[in-house]
Design a protein around this motif. Structure first.
Motif, PDB file in Angstrom:
ATOM      1  N   ASP A  14       4.195 -15.408 -16.053  1.00 30.09           N
ATOM      2  CA  ASP A  14       5.564 -13.874 -15.378  1.00 30.09           C
ATOM      3  C   ASP A  14       7.036 -14.123 -16.366  1.00 30.09           C
ATOM      4  O   ASP A  14       7.542 -15.100 -16.365  1.00 30.09           O
TER       5      ASP A  14
ATOM      6  N   SER B 215       6.296  -7.234  -4.962  1.00 30.73           N
ATOM      7  CA  SER B 215       5.903  -7.671  -3.936  1.00 30.73           C
ATOM      8  C   SER B 215       7.203  -9.003  -3.052  1.00 30.73           C
ATOM      9  O   SER B 215       6.817  -9.372  -1.956  1.00 30.73           O
TER      10      SER B 215
ATOM     11  N   LEU C  75       3.103  -4.871   6.245  1.00 36.75           N
ATOM     12  CA  LEU C  75       2.032  -4.559   6.857  1.00 36.75           C
ATOM     13  C   LEU C  75       1.088  -5.076   6.328  1.00 36.75           C
ATOM     14  O   LEU C  75       0.062  -4.309   5.147  1.00 36.75           O
TER      15      LEU C  75
ATOM     16  N   THR D  46      -2.316  -6.054   2.147  1.00 37.44           N
ATOM     17  CA  THR D  46      -2.922  -6.065   2.994  1.00 37.44           C
ATOM     18  C   THR D  46      -4.535  -6.384   1.982  1.00 37.44           C
ATOM     19  O   THR D  46      -5.656  -7.044   2.623  1.00 37.44           O
TER      20      THR D  46
HETATM   21  C1  LIG Z   1       8.667  -0.036  -0.858  1.00 40.86           C
HETATM   22  C2  LIG Z   1       6.650  -0.439  -0.327  1.00 40.86           C
HETATM   23  C3  LIG Z   1       6.436  -0.573   0.692  1.00 40.86           C
HETATM   24  C4  LIG Z   1       4.903  -1.572   0.761  1.00 40.86           C
HETATM   25  N1  LIG Z   1       4.863  -1.613   1.942  1.00 40.86           N
HETATM   26  C5  LIG Z   1       3.573  -2.233   2.101  1.00 40.86           C
HETATM   27  C6  LIG Z   1       2.952  -2.578   3.270  1.00 40.86           C
HETATM   28  O1  LIG Z   1       3.283  -2.486   4.481  1.00 40.86           O
HETATM   29  N2  LIG Z   1       1.306  -3.433   2.534  1.00 40.86           N
HETATM   30  C7  LIG Z   1       0.899  -3.911   1.948  1.00 40.86           C
HETATM   31  O2  LIG Z   1      -0.319  -4.105   1.691  1.00 40.86           O
HETATM   32  N3  LIG Z   1       1.263  -3.560   1.076  1.00 40.86           N
HETATM   33  C8  LIG Z   1       2.443  -3.201   0.759  1.00 40.86           C
HETATM   34  N4  LIG Z   1       3.428  -2.822  -0.714  1.00 40.86           N
HETATM   35  C9  LIG Z   1       2.826  -2.528  -1.480  1.00 40.86           C
HETATM   36  C10 LIG Z   1       2.619  -3.520  -2.421  1.00 40.86           C
HETATM   37  O3  LIG Z   1       3.846  -4.543  -1.924  1.00 40.86           O
HETATM   38  C11 LIG Z   1       2.011  -3.853  -3.940  1.00 40.86           C
HETATM   39  O4  LIG Z   1       0.522  -3.141  -3.763  1.00 40.86           O
HETATM   40  C12 LIG Z   1       2.088  -5.101  -3.921  1.00 40.86           C
HETATM   41  O5  LIG Z   1       2.964  -6.120  -3.911  1.00 40.86           O
HETATM   42  C13 LIG Z   1       1.301  -5.579  -5.472  1.00 40.86           C
HETATM   43  O6  LIG Z   1       1.774  -7.034  -6.331  1.00 40.86           O
HETATM   44  P1  LIG Z   1       1.223  -7.348  -7.399  1.00 40.86           P
HETATM   45  O7  LIG Z   1       1.438  -8.671  -7.011  1.00 40.86           O
HETATM   46  O8  LIG Z   1       0.025  -6.779  -8.054  1.00 40.86           O
HETATM   47  O9  LIG Z   1       2.738  -6.572  -8.709  1.00 40.86           O
HETATM   48  P2  LIG Z   1       3.901  -7.596  -8.315  1.00 40.86           P
HETATM   49  O10 LIG Z   1       3.995  -8.390  -7.292  1.00 40.86           O
HETATM   50  O11 LIG Z   1       4.756  -6.628  -8.973  1.00 40.86           O
HETATM   51  O12 LIG Z   1       3.513  -8.505  -9.500  1.00 40.86           O
HETATM   52  C14 LIG Z   1       3.204  -7.692 -10.759  1.00 40.86           C
HETATM   53  C15 LIG Z   1       4.048  -9.640 -11.595  1.00 40.86           C
HETATM   54  O13 LIG Z   1       3.418  -9.284 -13.022  1.00 40.86           O
HETATM   55  C16 LIG Z   1       5.185  -9.251 -13.838  1.00 40.86           C
HETATM   56  N5  LIG Z   1       4.872  -8.083 -15.127  1.00 40.86           N
HETATM   57  C17 LIG Z   1       4.912  -7.305 -14.857  1.00 40.86           C
HETATM   58  N6  LIG Z   1       5.185  -7.253 -16.910  1.00 40.86           N
HETATM   59  C18 LIG Z   1       5.121  -8.203 -17.331  1.00 40.86           C
HETATM   60  C19 LIG Z   1       5.275  -8.846 -18.022  1.00 40.86           C
HETATM   61  N7  LIG Z   1       5.065  -7.907 -19.583  1.00 40.86           N
HETATM   62  N8  LIG Z   1       5.280 -10.208 -19.257  1.00 40.86           N
HETATM   63  C20 LIG Z   1       5.026 -11.097 -18.039  1.00 40.86           C
HETATM   64  N9  LIG Z   1       5.273 -10.855 -16.391  1.00 40.86           N
HETATM   65  C21 LIG Z   1       5.254  -8.859 -16.060  1.00 40.86           C
HETATM   66  C22 LIG Z   1       6.104  -8.663 -12.855  1.00 40.86           C
HETATM   67  O14 LIG Z   1       6.831  -9.752 -13.044  1.00 40.86           O
HETATM   68  C23 LIG Z   1       5.758  -9.531 -11.380  1.00 40.86           C
HETATM   69  O15 LIG Z   1       5.899 -10.489 -11.002  1.00 40.86           O
HETATM   70  C24 LIG Z   1       4.344  -1.758  -0.376  1.00 40.86           C
HETATM   71  C25 LIG Z   1       5.315  -1.609  -2.075  1.00 40.86           C
HETATM   72  C26 LIG Z   1       6.270  -1.183  -1.652  1.00 40.86           C
HETATM   73  C27 LIG Z   1       6.845  -0.444  -2.846  1.00 40.86           C
END
Ligand SMILES: Cc1cc2nc3c(=O)[nH]c(=O)nc-3n(C[C@H](O)[C@H](O)[C@H](O)COP(=O)(O)OP(=O)(O)OC[C@H]3O[C@@H](n4cnc5c(N)ncnc54)[C@H](O)[C@@H]3O)c2cc1C
Length: 416
Positions: A30, A40, A46, A386
């Motif tokens: 990452d 995240s 929620l 979720t």
């Molecule tokens: C305001 C808000 C409220 C929300 N509320 C809820 C809720 O109540 N309930 C729910 O279920 N979901 C909720 N969500 C959605 C949830 O937060 C996301 O769907 C979830 O966090 C996505 O997880 P992820 O691991 O895919 O993304 P991320 O946590 O963004 O992880 C992706 C990772 O990829 C890394 N990355 C990207 N590009 C590169 C690169 N080129 N090289 C190396 N690393 C890289 C980043 O650094 C990051 O750490 C909400 C989102 C928002 C914005």
């Protein structure tokens, strides 16, 4: 077999856990210095199968158009020239029919319910603490009209979720006494006893420790810069900290997944939808709610995180910009004060904005595309917390060559 996971958000880390359980060697990379520092980090927390509605309703295009002139709307569009946004936007708008809304909701609900079951199993196995609140979630409405719309949406899920309960104002205020102090109209609500909340970031941080204990290796401050292919397989991932090689790769970079996929000639229909959050210390427990939930008229979600509470709002299609200033929160602060007056310490507010990785139909993308050894687990939109545990299990099953326990209709690249 060695698996390299790209992205250490909740999706990447939960996938690492499942793959370790299945006996694989796991490496996670990452670009951030720590896990869960992007989407995240400050989400609403929620875990809400009872609210797994598709955002693409027939009403949405009108709301987005009006937002060009009325800046306070929860669903917002800011005009941009970005052709990727317009290409994605056309696919997103095509989903805005009654029929698609229902189909997309039911699909998201299937994954959310499955995922909640997997999540409970994971928590039982690991005993992770993540400020869990299992009192159920309340979804409330400020007007008769919005309550009516809420009931219509609920009709889609009600046959599958007997525990979705309609509450009139008196019943809602009995369930959540903090609402007795509201300085606004509340008409009624929906209560889902089995929906819950907790800190996605704390969960992810704890799970990283557990994964390390099981032998996973994590490389932070490591930015993916390119991918080298050998025919229809990834040969290596090139980063600013050197090259990484594995047998299989999992793409979990949320809104940035399309940039990585493009390195191997793949198009992923994922675009960011920005949201804002404000986290506040609770000053007076009596005046703060016991339940987490959503003020539906304003897309204002709130979750209890120990002695703090977090509010999130706004769904803004405005590109990849995550900047935010206190002025972006003026409306949110007013809404919070109208619901729970004098309950929180605004002088110690923590502000955050993040990007929901949205696909047109609102479901994530699993499986493979053109590369034989690249698995997608990305595009979880507004429900990634979720859906994390179920998505991890699905990905683990796919890599192991087992049939996933859930039908992946609408959740593979061909269908999104
Ligand atoms: C305001 C808000 C409220 C929300 N509320 C809820 C809720 O109540 N309930 C729910 O279920 N979901 C909720 N969500 C959605 C949830 O937060 C996301 O769907 C979830 O966090 C996505 O997880 P992820 O691991 O895919 O993304 P991320 O946590 O963004 O992880 C992706 C990772 O990829 C890394 N990355 C990207 N590009 C590169 C690169 N080129 N090289 C190396 N690393 C890289 C980043 O650094 C990051 O750490 C909400 C989102 C928002 C914005």
């Amino acid at each position: 077999m060695h698996i390299l996971i790209l992205g250490a958000g909740v999706i990447g880390v939960t996938t690492a856990y499942e793959l370790l359980k299945a006996g694989y060697k796991v490496t996670v990379i990452d670009r951030q210095p720590k896990p869960a520092l992007e989407t995240s980090f400050g989400n609403a927390g929620l875990i809400a199968p009872g609210h797994s509605y598709a955002w693409t309703t027939p009403k949405l295009p009108g709301d987005l158009f009006k937002s060009l002139f009325e800046k306070k709307r929860a669903f917002r569009f800011k005009f941009q020239w970005d052709p990727t946004m317009w290409y994605w936007g056309a696919q997103f708008l095509r989903q805005c029919t009654h029929k698609n809304m229902e189909v997309n909701t039911l699909r998201k609900h299937r994954l959310s319910i499955y995922s909640q079951k997997c999540f409970h199993q994971l928590v039982d196995e690991t005993q992770i603490n993540y400020y869990e609140n299992k009192k159920g979630l309340i979804y409330f409405f400020r007007t008769q009209k919005s309550f009516q719309e809420g009931k219509q949406k609920m009709a889609i899920l009600k046959p599958l979720m007997k525990n979705l309960q309609l509450l009139n104002k008196t019943e809602l205020f009995q369930l959540e006494p903090a609402l007795n102090r509201v300085q606004t109209e509340i008409f009624g609500g929906i209560y889902c006893l089995t929906d819950e909340s907790g800190s996605c970031r704390d969960f992810t941080l704890e799970l990283v420790k557990i994964c390390r204990g099981k032998g996973a290796s994590f490389h932070f401050n490591t930015t993916i810069e390119n991918i080298e292919k050998l025919q229809c397989n990834i040969k290596k991932v090139i980063t600013d900290k050197g090259d990484f090689q594995a047998d299989n790769y999992v793409l979990a970079c949320a809104s940035f997944s399309p940039f990585i996929a493009k390195m191997v000639g793949e198009y992923l229909p994922i675009y960011p939808v920005k949201g804002y959050s404000i986290t506040l210390p609770i000053l007076d427990q009596e005046k703060a709610p016991d339940h987490s939930g959503i003020d539906e008229d304003n897309l204002l979600a709130f979750s209890l995180l120990g002695n703090k509470i977090r509010f999130t709002s706004v769904a803004e299609i405005s590109g990849y910009d995550t900047t935010n200033t206190p002025s972006d929160y003026k409306e949110m602060v007013k809404l919070v004060e109208s619901l729970f007056p004098h309950a929180f310490d605004f002088s110690k507010a923590e502000y955050w904005a993040g990007l929901r990785p949205m696909t047109p139909n609102g479901s994530p993308i699993f499986g493979k595309g053109k590369m034989g050894n690249l698995y997608f687990n990305t595009g979880h939109g507004h429900l990634g917390w979720t859906m994390c545990a179920g998505s991890a299990k699905i990905t683990s099953h796919l890599i192991s060559g087992q049939k996933p326990e859930l039908d992946l209709e609408g959740m593979t690249l061909t269908a999104s």
